[in-house]
Motif scaffolding. Structure first.
Motif, mmCIF file in Angstrom:
data_model
loop_
_atom_site.group_PDB
_atom_site.id
_atom_site.type_symbol
_atom_site.label_atom_id
_atom_site.label_comp_id
_atom_site.label_asym_id
_atom_site.label_seq_id
_atom_site.Cartn_x
_atom_site.Cartn_y
_atom_site.Cartn_z
ATOM 1 N N TRP A 192 0.963 -1.472 0.066
ATOM 2 C CA TRP A 192 0.190 -0.068 0.186
ATOM 3 C C TRP A 192 1.008 1.008 0.005
ATOM 4 N N ASP A 193 0.841 2.375 0.026
ATOM 5 C CA ASP A 193 0.935 3.391 0.170
ATOM 6 C C ASP A 193 1.849 4.336 1.059
ATOM 7 N N TRP A 194 1.519 3.108 2.314
ATOM 8 C CA TRP A 194 2.040 3.860 3.447
ATOM 9 C C TRP A 194 2.674 2.213 4.034
ATOM 10 N N TRP A 410 -9.995 1.772 8.886
ATOM 11 C CA TRP A 410 -10.025 1.641 7.018
ATOM 12 C C TRP A 410 -10.272 -0.165 6.308
ATOM 13 N N TYR A 563 -1.441 17.219 -3.857
ATOM 14 C CA TYR A 563 -0.495 17.205 -3.428
ATOM 15 C C TYR A 563 0.489 18.362 -3.907
ATOM 16 N N GLU A 582 -11.613 11.454 5.356
ATOM 17 C CA GLU A 582 -10.348 11.708 5.102
ATOM 18 C C GLU A 582 -9.455 12.775 4.002
#
Ligand code: BMA
Length: 927
Positions: A192-194, A410, A563, A582
């Protein structure tokens, strides 16, 4: 005699039981881990566990979280792993029946007992149970083995099956290992991105053997549902009605006779009985016995979330009674509350109050709307078998300390363990829960749907008795992202994939959910425009709104990721919605945390190891040199820090790295704080915004992520700032950098009006009071869950003789009010700071910070002596985990602040106290 034996076993194994049961907790047996792919590996193992953990404990591999082991250990995910027990000598041959019970197998296990094949499993989230009576009766070698197939290999093989489902390009969120959507395994295990991608395998939850005598049953799962008479999911219950208490017990053993009954005792936590007797309307079929009772409304006290009243809990003991004997017994701790997601159309009365048309989207507890404050919880470890109750308790203490009342758990991790719900029940944390699907569309063949049905039935029944259970959502970002991506990539296929989405998330899940619970609301997607209509004559009552929107009307909940940090403080880029579930931006963890995970020579901002541990943006595959996308994420943090704050510039490279990490955290906290204040002000505006849950509460490894709490529990700047800005009463500046308009608001989420005073003073950075022509002191009143605008000016017009880079406005509010369900009037105060130019331009001067520690009261004192100190930061060395009562605050010259702390763990023997340092933004460029 038998009873004593059983109880002795149970005392050792913590399994509840009744007379006539023989239990073996499989964690009490010796285990060996081997692999058919690596015949030289044979190590001692545990249950619950996952292969990586046993290999690490045996010294076969290094710490999976160290360095680039995320990439180096993929061979483990791509292999099969076998857990083999020592002979289970305590098995009885003469039991009436013997059952194997697995509360969680991750994921594809082929199970053998006594050399005979028992079954195969294929869903990490199901409880599996097998009648092995015959095998045990003729068993000479009572060995249990579980051969776990590689989930990564099986996912790929499933994807390659002829006729298998496909999706348009770019729809299926791909992080590292592909094809996660085909298997029922924690989705972020594939990356995942984390987080890292370990795709672990193993018996991740407890497992047992139960042996029964003929008259007994084993209770494997229990549903308790409490709701107001007449209540329906998603509709507002009548709080004057009595409670319906429905209990439904799933058991193993012989079928119950038709005259079996369910007796109950409802008692308070002091064991005083509130009510007892037999449940009525008993039905018994397919291993489940169900009944209900009415509990008079005035015989029990309500459960409230933290900050809104007490967390009153009750114990409900249920006995299955056959021929006057107890055949099985279970106790569940539960509470009485209603919690509803109100998505009803905005009423005329609401329109009359100035609320914009459209639909509501907020939660109501016991008939009261409230402001939900919190964050998003991710799996706190890549290996659930590593997670302990103590860790979750500490994390939840941080949640409560941080003034949060709701977590969104989540949905591409795992269903919360029972102890997590128990802790949330005790601490008053609402858990918005989700089925484990996310950032992908899923197959809808019968085999997949049947598998999901079992998972949903088990999980919904397992957790429904917890008053902290706030909500069920179908999955993460399905409508706002997945269906949107279909529409982008192949609009002609949108109808087809929308139908498939509804097949799974409405037609499959909803009938099971609503059959089991009347007390919990549901939405198929975590972010959506809500339902358009409900029809309770159907077992699936929900019709989604999708994009049937009326201009000028407001619907649903929002997420927000931008971003482009040049616009971070531009409110016009923030969404207007009823609830923000979120939003976020990533930051670096602290130097102390990095030191746990990378070699000293890698401790610099864009070192290869640090860059490659940044999974934003994800590689989208298995390449281990994702510099292009990772660097983009590193660049976003760098650029944000550079444009908004003094750029760290220290001669010592480690100190410079630390200052850089810290500055990315300041930006993150600043940005979240601006959004949280904006969303909270929305409670006073026409959107009637009633919730803010930021992304994300905590980390699961040491890496740049959106977290506010690092892997070991150390607070980032964000968690302190969120704690401050989630206080019930806050004073907030809202500045439009283009028009130079500044508004100041006092915002309260208390349920009754507050009255108090506001003070505002302009200073320069030396701390000199400026002569600016604005009101200085005024009275303020704020209505329930509302806000009051106390200042509207244009800074260009007001600050005529001032350099904006040398102007600060200090705002303070002090007001009298009461917490919900409390009669005690108390003072709520808050202080905030506005700077008329960005801090990278500000005329910072040395604030002359001084730090001292008093052993008498165990507090630190920080004092600014020569100038205004921005973002004062108390730092403490590695080896301890603690949080200060406050941090990341500002000080005027002459002002001092006493700061206490709470220690979570300390391997330094208290010597961390001597290592505490203080810095502020001024120090970024100072050696
Ligand atoms: C949202 C979440 C997660 C993700 C996060 C950060 O999309 O739902 O899937 O990790 O943002 O990108």
């Amino acid at each position: 005699m038998l009873r004593r034996t059983v109880q002795a076993i149970l005392a050792a194994t913590a399994v509840s039981s009744v007379h006539g049961q023989h239990a073996v907790d499989l964690s009490s047996v010796s285990w060996t881990l081997t692999s058919p792919n690596y015949t030289n590996i044979s190590v001692p193992a545990k249950i619950p566990s996952q292969a990586h953990l046993d290999l690490y404990a045996a010294g076969v591999i290094d710490d999976p979280l160290y360095g680039l082991n995320d990439f180096n250990l993929r061979w483990i995910a791509d292999s099969n792993w076998t857990y083999t027990s020592a002979p289970i000598t305590s098995l009885k041959k003469n039991a009436s029946s013997t059952w194997l019970i697995f509360n969680g197998l991750d994921t594809f296990a082929s199970i053998d007992l006594c050399g005979k094949h028992v079954a195969s499993t294929y869903n990490q989230f199901r409880q599996y149970y097998f009648d092995v009576s015959e095998i045990v009766t003729s068993c000479s070698d009572p060995v249990l083995s579980m051969n776990f197939g590689s989930a990564t290999v099986i996912a790929n093989a499933t994807a390659a099956l002829p006729g298998q489902e496909t999706w348009p390009y770019g729809v299926e969120g791909l992080f590292e290992f592909p094809n996660r959507q085909f298997i029922r395994k924690e989705q972020n295990d594939f990356g995942w991105d984390w987080g890292p991608a370990f795709a672990p395998a193993g018996p991740w939850l407890p497992a047992y053997v139960f042996q029964l005598e003929a008259q007994n049953v084993y209770i494997r799962n229990t549903l308790v549902d409490t709701y107001r008479e007449g209540q329906l999911n998603l509709l507002i219950p009548d709080q004057t009605k009595d409670w319906v208490l429905k209990a439904s017990v799933d058991y193993l053993g012989s079928d119950l006779p038709s005259d079996a009954s369910l007796s109950y005792v409802l008692s308070d936590v002091n064991e005083a009985t509130i009510s007892s007797g037999k449940l009525i309307n008993i039905t018994a079929e397919d291993g489940t016995i169900t009944g209900s009772i009415i509990v008079p409304s005035d015989s029990v006290k309500l459960w409230w979330p933290v900050g809104m009243g007490p967390q009153t809990l009750y114990n409900l003991t249920l006995d299955i009674v056959v021929n006057g004997e107890t055949a099985g017994s279970v106790t569940k701790r539960m509470g009485f509350r209603t919690i509803v997601l109100n998505e009803l159309p905005i009423s005329q009365a609401q329109l009359d109050q100035g609320i914009a048309p459209g639909n509501n989207w907020h939660f109501e507890i016991n008939g009261h709307e409230f402001y939900a404050k919190g964050s998003n919880f991710i799996p706190p470890d890549p290996f659930w078998a590593n997670v302990t109750e103590t860790r979750i308790r500490q994390l939840f203490e941080n949640v409560v300390d941080g003034n949060q009342n709701m977590l969104r758990v989540w949905s591409s991790g795992a269903y919360s363990p029972d102890y997590m719900f128990d802790l949330a029940d005790e601490m008053g944390i609402l858990l918005w829960s989700e089925f484990e699907f996310g950032d992908a569309l899923y197959p809808v063949d019968n085999e997949f749907l049947d598998n999901v049905k079992e998972e949903v039935e088990y999980q919904v029944r397992r957790v429904n008795h917890h008053p902290s259970l706030a909500f069920w959502a179908g999955g993460n970002e399905l409508e706002n992202l997945e269906l949107y991506l279909v529409n982008q990539s192949a609009p002609e296929l949108l109808d087809r994939y929308t139908r498939e989405y509804e097949t799974l998330f409405l037609d499959t899940i909803v009938p099971i959910l609503f059959r089991n619970t009347r007390s919990i609301s549901y939405a198929p997607s975590s972010t959506s425009n809500g339902w358009q209509s409900l029809d309770f004559s159907r077992s699936q009552p929900i019709t989604e709104r999708y994009n049937n929107l009326t201009p000028g009307s407001i619907y649903g909940d929002t997420d927000h990721y931008n971003y482009n940090s040049t616009r971070a403080f531009d409110y016009s880029t923030y969404p207007i919605g009823r609830f923000a579930n979120e939003f976020g931006y990533h930051s670096m963890p602290s130097l102390q945390t990095w030191q746990q995970a990378v070699d000293p020579e890698d401790l610099w901002f864009n070192s290869s190891v640090i860059t490659l541990r940044n999974h934003h943006y994800p590689s989208g595959g298995l390449n281990t040199t994702n510099f292009a996308k990772s660097s983009k994420g590193m660049g976003e943090m760098t650029f944000a820090a550079q444009q908004w704050y003094p750029v760290p510039d220290k001669a010592d490279s480690l100190a410079n790295f630390s200052a850089w990490c810290h500055t990315t955290q300041i930006f993150q906290a600043d940005y979240y704080s601006a959004q949280i204040q904006y969303y909270r002000r929305g409670s006073a505006l026409s959107e009637r915004q009633l919730g803010s849950l930021y992304w994300q509460l905590e980390d699961q490894w040491q890496a740049p992520t959106w977290a506010g709490i690092e892997y070991d529990g150390r607070w980032k700047v964000l968690h302190y700032v969120a704690k401050d800005i989630y206080q019930p009463v806050i004073i907030s500046p809202f500045f439009n950098a283009t028009t130079r308009d500044l508004e100041v608001w006092v915002i309260s989420d208390l349920w009754s009006s507050i009255a108090g005073t506001v003070n505002m003073t302009w200073y320069d950075w030396s701390g000199k009071i400026l002569d600016v022509n604005t009101p200085i002191s005024m009275d303020v009143n704020v209505g329930p869950i509302n806000g009051t605008n106390v200042l509207s000016i244009n800074t260009d017009k007001i600050l005529t003789n001032q350099d904006p880079a040398d102007v600060i406005l200090v705002m303070e509010v002090s007001a009298q009010g009461t917490l919900p369900n409390s009669d005690t009037t108390q003072t709520f105060s808050h202080k905030n700071w506005f700077h008329a130019d960005r801090l990278s331009n500000a005329k910072l001067i040395d604030p002359g910070l001084e730090l001292s520690y008093s052993q008498t009261n165990s507090k630190f004192t920080v004092k600014a002596t020569t100038g205004v100190a921005a973002w004062v930061w108390l730092d403490y060395p590695a080896g301890a985990v603690l949080n200060f009562d406050a941090n990341a605050f500002w000080l005027l010259p002459g002002e001092k602040r006493e700061v206490g702390y709470t220690v979570k763990s300390d391997a330094t023997n208290g010597s961390w106290i001597g290592g505490v340092t203080v810095r502020s933004l001024w120090d970024n460029t100072i050696n």
